[in-house]
Design a protein around this motif. Structure first.
Motif, PDB file in Angstrom:
ATOM      1  N   SER A  95       0.823  -1.215   0.000  1.00 19.71           N
ATOM      2  CA  SER A  95       0.000   0.000   0.000  1.00 19.71           C
ATOM      3  C   SER A  95       0.855   1.263   0.000  1.00 19.71           C
ATOM      4  N   HIS A  96       2.164   1.101   0.052  1.00 17.03           N
ATOM      5  CA  HIS A  96       3.119   2.221   0.085  1.00 17.03           C
ATOM      6  C   HIS A  96       2.952   3.080   1.334  1.00 17.03           C
ATOM      7  N   LEU A  97       2.401   2.474   2.381  1.00 21.23           N
ATOM      8  CA  LEU A  97       2.387   3.147   3.672  1.00 21.23           C
ATOM      9  C   LEU A  97       3.711   2.921   4.397  1.00 21.23           C
ATOM     10  N   LEU A  98       4.473   1.960   3.925  1.00 20.52           N
ATOM     11  CA  LEU A  98       5.849   1.723   4.362  1.00 20.52           C
ATOM     12  C   LEU A  98       6.691   1.445   3.124  1.00 20.52           C
ATOM     13  N   PRO A  99       7.968   1.777   3.155  1.00 18.72           N
ATOM     14  CA  PRO A  99       8.826   1.535   1.986  1.00 18.72           C
ATOM     15  C   PRO A  99       9.283   0.083   1.921  1.00 18.72           C
ATOM     16  N   GLY A 100       9.868  -0.272   0.788  1.00 22.75           N
ATOM     17  CA  GLY A 100      10.450  -1.587   0.635  1.00 22.75           C
ATOM     18  C   GLY A 100       9.446  -2.644   0.233  1.00 22.75           C
ATOM     19  N   ALA A 101       9.870  -3.904   0.322  1.00 16.86           N
ATOM     20  CA  ALA A 101       9.025  -5.039  -0.049  1.00 16.86           C
ATOM     21  C   ALA A 101       9.456  -6.252   0.762  1.00 16.86           C
ATOM     22  N   LEU A 102       8.552  -7.201   0.901  1.00 16.93           N
ATOM     23  CA  LEU A 102       8.842  -8.457   1.573  1.00 16.93           C
ATOM     24  C   LEU A 102       8.896  -9.554   0.519  1.00 16.93           C
ATOM     25  N   LEU A 103      10.062 -10.182   0.381  1.00 22.39           N
ATOM     26  CA  LEU A 103      10.299 -11.179  -0.655  1.00 22.39           C
ATOM     27  C   LEU A 103      10.399 -12.577  -0.048  1.00 22.39           C
ATOM     28  N   ARG A 104      10.454 -13.581  -0.917  1.00 19.22           N
ATOM     29  CA  ARG A 104      10.644 -14.949  -0.458  1.00 19.22           C
ATOM     30  C   ARG A 104      11.908 -15.044   0.385  1.00 19.22           C
ATOM     31  N   ASN A 105      11.852 -15.843   1.439  1.00 23.48           N
ATOM     32  CA  ASN A 105      13.034 -16.070   2.261  1.00 23.48           C
ATOM     33  C   ASN A 105      14.184 -16.558   1.379  1.00 23.48           C
ATOM     34  N   ASN A 106      15.390 -16.164   1.714  1.00 25.41           N
ATOM     35  CA  ASN A 106      16.524 -16.468   0.831  1.00 25.41           C
ATOM     36  C   ASN A 106      16.794 -17.965   0.691  1.00 25.41           C
TER      37      ASN A 106
END
Length: 230
Positions: A95-106
């Motif tokens: 929602s762009h209320l916070l920056p960045g992104a959460l991706l698949r665990n490495n």
């Protein structure tokens, strides 16, 4: 003080979050369906963990278009406290209320375990009951919890004191070991670990209690100040 826990189709930590608030603060908590268009009656809002809308496309990608998230956006602008836990953190970044992104665990594995966090900011409305640098135990349960942002954004988060929690030993490969971040106004927190699962000794940790108590204290002080100046 009154709390809302927004429930999306696929949420599965909503009742846990509501019960954690009741047990730690004694406050009133409502479970609010995702089609709610007005959240102005609430002092704090939680976006809980789970798999909103089945996590189709990307985690949180569909939830961002729900009426409730648009209502959350308005309350954020009014200075209300918003806590996004796990899938809720994903919704906040989508929602762009916070920056960045959460991706698949490495390592491409789902991890459900207790982890050690380091408190990187203890002056926010969410962390004021902790000590700076304190190490706490909070569980995780995610397959897409690897925080990612470009170097400039990470530098801004560091310089502005908006990294709330870091992993002592990252379980997912998050950049800068980030576990939780604050919004620019300081009234939004996204956190991958689950503080609602760390409120009783039998859960293995009580370190999550102080997060909800910090929010309660902050809001109650604000309400008392408003009443005194009315």
């Amino acid at each position: 003080m009154k709390w809302a826990v927004v429930v999306f189709p696929g949420s599965n930590c909503d009742e846990d979050a509501a019960q954690a608030v009741r047990e730690t603060t004694g406050d009133t908590v409502d479970l609010v369906w995702h089609d709610a268009t007005d959240l102005s009656q609430y002092d704090a809002i939680i976006l809980p963990g789970g798999f909103s809308y089945g996590d189709y496309l990307r985690s949180g990608a569909i939830a961002r278009f729900s009426p409730a998230v648009e209502a959350v956006r308005r309350e954020v602008a009014e200075g209300k406290l918003v806590l996004g836990i796990c899938n809720g953190f994903q919704v906040l970044t989508e929602s762009h209320l916070l920056p960045g992104a959460l991706l698949r665990n490495n390592h491409l594995q789902f991890r459900c375990e207790m982890v050690e966090l380091i408190v990187d900011n203890n002056t926010s409305p969410f962390t004021r009951a902790y000590q700076l640098g304190e190490r706490i135990q909070i569980p995780i349960a995610h397959g897409e919890g690897r925080f990612h942002a470009d170097p400039e954004t990470v530098a801004d988060l560091r310089n502005e004191g908006r990294i709330a929690f870091r992993y002592a030993h990252s379980p997912n490969g998050s950049v800068a070991d980030i576990a939780g971040i604050l919004g620019q106004g300081g009234n939004v927190l996204g956190l991958m670990p689950h503080p609602e699962r760390a409120i009783f000794d039998w859960m293995g940790s009580v370190d999550g209690r102080r997060l909800f108590q910090s929010m309660h204290q902050y809001v109650e002080e604000g309400l008392a100040h408003a009443r005194a100046n009315a």
